[in-house]
Design a protein around this motif. Structure first.
Motif, PDB file in Angstrom:
ATOM      1  N   ASN A   1      22.891 -59.006  19.953  1.00  0.00           N
ATOM      2  CA  ASN A   1      21.915 -58.063  19.409  1.00  0.00           C
ATOM      3  C   ASN A   1      22.302 -56.605  19.620  1.00  0.00           C
ATOM      4  O   ASN A   1      21.551 -55.706  19.203  1.00  0.00           O
ATOM      5  N   ASP A   2      23.410 -56.345  20.293  1.00  0.00           N
ATOM      6  CA  ASP A   2      23.801 -54.966  20.591  1.00  0.00           C
ATOM      7  C   ASP A   2      24.117 -54.225  19.296  1.00  0.00           C
ATOM      8  O   ASP A   2      24.938 -54.674  18.488  1.00  0.00           O
TER       9      ASP A   2
ATOM     10  N   MET B   1      19.485 -62.714   5.626  1.00  0.00           N
ATOM     11  CA  MET B   1      20.584 -62.662   6.591  1.00  0.00           C
ATOM     12  C   MET B   1      20.083 -62.441   8.016  1.00  0.00           C
ATOM     13  O   MET B   1      20.747 -62.827   8.977  1.00  0.00           O
ATOM     14  N   SER B   2      18.918 -61.844   8.161  1.00  0.00           N
ATOM     15  CA  SER B   2      18.331 -61.732   9.501  1.00  0.00           C
ATOM     16  C   SER B   2      17.965 -63.106  10.044  1.00  0.00           C
ATOM     17  O   SER B   2      18.162 -63.389  11.239  1.00  0.00           O
ATOM     18  N   ILE B   3      17.439 -63.973   9.181  1.00  0.00           N
ATOM     19  CA  ILE B   3      17.148 -65.338   9.608  1.00  0.00           C
ATOM     20  C   ILE B   3      18.434 -66.062   9.994  1.00  0.00           C
ATOM     21  O   ILE B   3      18.484 -66.785  11.001  1.00  0.00           O
ATOM     22  N   VAL B   4      19.494 -65.852   9.217  1.00  0.00           N
ATOM     23  CA  VAL B   4      20.781 -66.482   9.551  1.00  0.00           C
ATOM     24  C   VAL B   4      21.290 -65.980  10.895  1.00  0.00           C
ATOM     25  O   VAL B   4      21.814 -66.758  11.714  1.00  0.00           O
ATOM     26  N   SER B   5      21.148 -64.695  11.171  1.00  0.00           N
ATOM     27  CA  SER B   5      21.641 -64.138  12.430  1.00  0.00           C
ATOM     28  C   SER B   5      20.799 -64.566  13.625  1.00  0.00           C
ATOM     29  O   SER B   5      21.279 -64.530  14.768  1.00  0.00           O
TER      30      SER B   5
ATOM     31  N   ILE C   1      20.973 -67.407  18.247  1.00  0.00           N
ATOM     32  CA  ILE C   1      20.174 -67.064  19.426  1.00  0.00           C
ATOM     33  C   ILE C   1      19.134 -68.140  19.692  1.00  0.00           C
ATOM     34  O   ILE C   1      18.904 -68.551  20.841  1.00  0.00           O
ATOM     35  N   PHE C   2      18.493 -68.619  18.628  1.00  0.00           N
ATOM     36  CA  PHE C   2      17.482 -69.658  18.790  1.00  0.00           C
ATOM     37  C   PHE C   2      18.095 -70.940  19.366  1.00  0.00           C
ATOM     38  O   PHE C   2      17.519 -71.566  20.267  1.00  0.00           O
ATOM     39  N   LEU C   3      19.255 -71.326  18.888  1.00  0.00           N
ATOM     40  CA  LEU C   3      19.884 -72.553  19.370  1.00  0.00           C
ATOM     41  C   LEU C   3      20.339 -72.409  20.826  1.00  0.00           C
ATOM     42  O   LEU C   3      20.171 -73.330  21.636  1.00  0.00           O
ATOM     43  N   VAL C   4      20.907 -71.250  21.161  1.00  0.00           N
ATOM     44  CA  VAL C   4      21.349 -71.038  22.543  1.00  0.00           C
ATOM     45  C   VAL C   4      20.162 -71.065  23.503  1.00  0.00           C
ATOM     46  O   VAL C   4      20.215 -71.690  24.568  1.00  0.00           O
TER      47      VAL C   4
END
Length: 319
Positions: free
Chosen positions: A251-252, A290-294, A298-301
């Motif tokens: 997210n940086d 593309m925000s959902i793709v990005s 993070i959600f999976l981790v």
């Protein structure tokens, strides 16, 4: 012969509470109810409080999730309907935002995902190795000025990145590292994230020192103690470091925007910014898609590492 006198005020067998001649009243002499009658209002009162508490938590959770749900819904709407229909259910459903957003920039969006993945993997390796070695030194080694250096390390947590970004840029510019991934990866190899060092120091201090002494009796040095004892017992702390490093690096935006200026070096946060144009029409549908793709990595981790994350934060040693 002895005469037995019967008192008039003695309770008779018919009036005895233990007699089976009649039902026992739930009320005693002063009108108080029995324990079973008193337990019923208390039970229903606690059940009511529990239901109201859970309803409040569900309502609060829906309020927090509404922006995310609105973004997911907007990613399936045409651009002209995103801000005209504030509801979550789109009147026109389309998947064109995903295909258009994937190929809207100079490179496919997978190129920016790969750039972010390279930086994240380098940062993960650096923080796990360098921070754990520094934490082992502070927790187990005795050297001159250890407390002083530990205090300086903790003070560095309070330094905002805006204070050191200019000296860093000058240094990396002299090294000709601008528009490369080196300024974002090499500092991680030097244990610059003091938060993770402090986290691992607290965890290492909770591991009994008797394990180190037993290993020394078997002929182990600090290297083998670190590799064979400390690291296997510190998996929760290492997992916490890995998860936080992944989320923060992925997210940086600020650091990557400073050091990466060529479009082919863009990462996911910088690529998402290019969908918004202050002088022309912005592609909001592609941006949301593309925000959902990005957000998926993070959600999976977080989903698969949540158990280790909670354990690493809540514990400071072994059981």
């Amino acid at each position: 012969m002895t005469e037995v006198t019967v008192r008039d005020d003695a309770p008779s067998a018919t009036n005895s509470p233990t007699s089976g001649s009649g039902p026992v009243s739930p009320e005693n002499g002063d009108g108080a109810t029995g324990p079973r009658e008193r337990a019923k209002p208390t039970y229903w009162r606690s059940r009511t409080r529990s239901v109201l508490k859970h309803l409040g938590l569900i309502l609060f959770g829906l309020i927090m999730l509404y922006p995310l749900l609105w973004m997911i819904s907007s990613s399936f709407k045409p651009n002209d309907l995103i801000f005209r229909e504030p509801g979550l259910i789109p009147s026109e459903f389309t998947t064109g935002n995903y295909t258009e957003g994937w190929n809207a920039l100079l490179h496919p969006f997978s190129h920016y995902l790969m750039n972010s993945a390279i930086i994240v993997l380098g940062s993960l390796l650096g923080n796990l190795v360098a921070c754990s070695m520094a934490a082992y030194a502070f927790a187990r080694l005795q050297f001159r000025g250890r407390n002083l250096w530990f205090a300086i390390m903790l003070m560095s947590i309070m330094l905002p990145i805006h204070v050191i970004i200019v000296p860093q840029y000058i240094l990396f510019s002299e090294l000709q590292w601008i528009n490369t991934f080196l300024p974002l990866i090499v500092p991680k190899l030097l244990a610059t994230d003091a938060f993770f060092i402090f986290l691992m120091v607290q965890f290492f201090r909770g591991i009994p020192t008797e394990l180190d002494e037993a290993a020394r009796l078997d002929g182990c040095g600090h290297g083998r103690i670190y590799l064979r004892i400390m690291l296997p017992l510190s998996l929760p702390a290492l997992a916490t470091t890995a998860i936080f490093t992944f989320i923060w690096t992925w997210n940086d935006f600020f650091s990557q925007l400073i050091f990466l200026t060529r479009p082919e070096m863009y990462t996911v946060p910088i690529a998402l910014r290019t969908y918004i144009d202050a002088t022309a029409e912005s592609s909001w549908g592609s941006l949301f898609a593309m925000s959902i793709v990005s957000l998926l990595p993070i959600f999976l981790v977080f989903l698969f590492g949540q158990k280790y994350l909670v354990k690493g934060i809540a514990t400071t040693g072994i059981k």
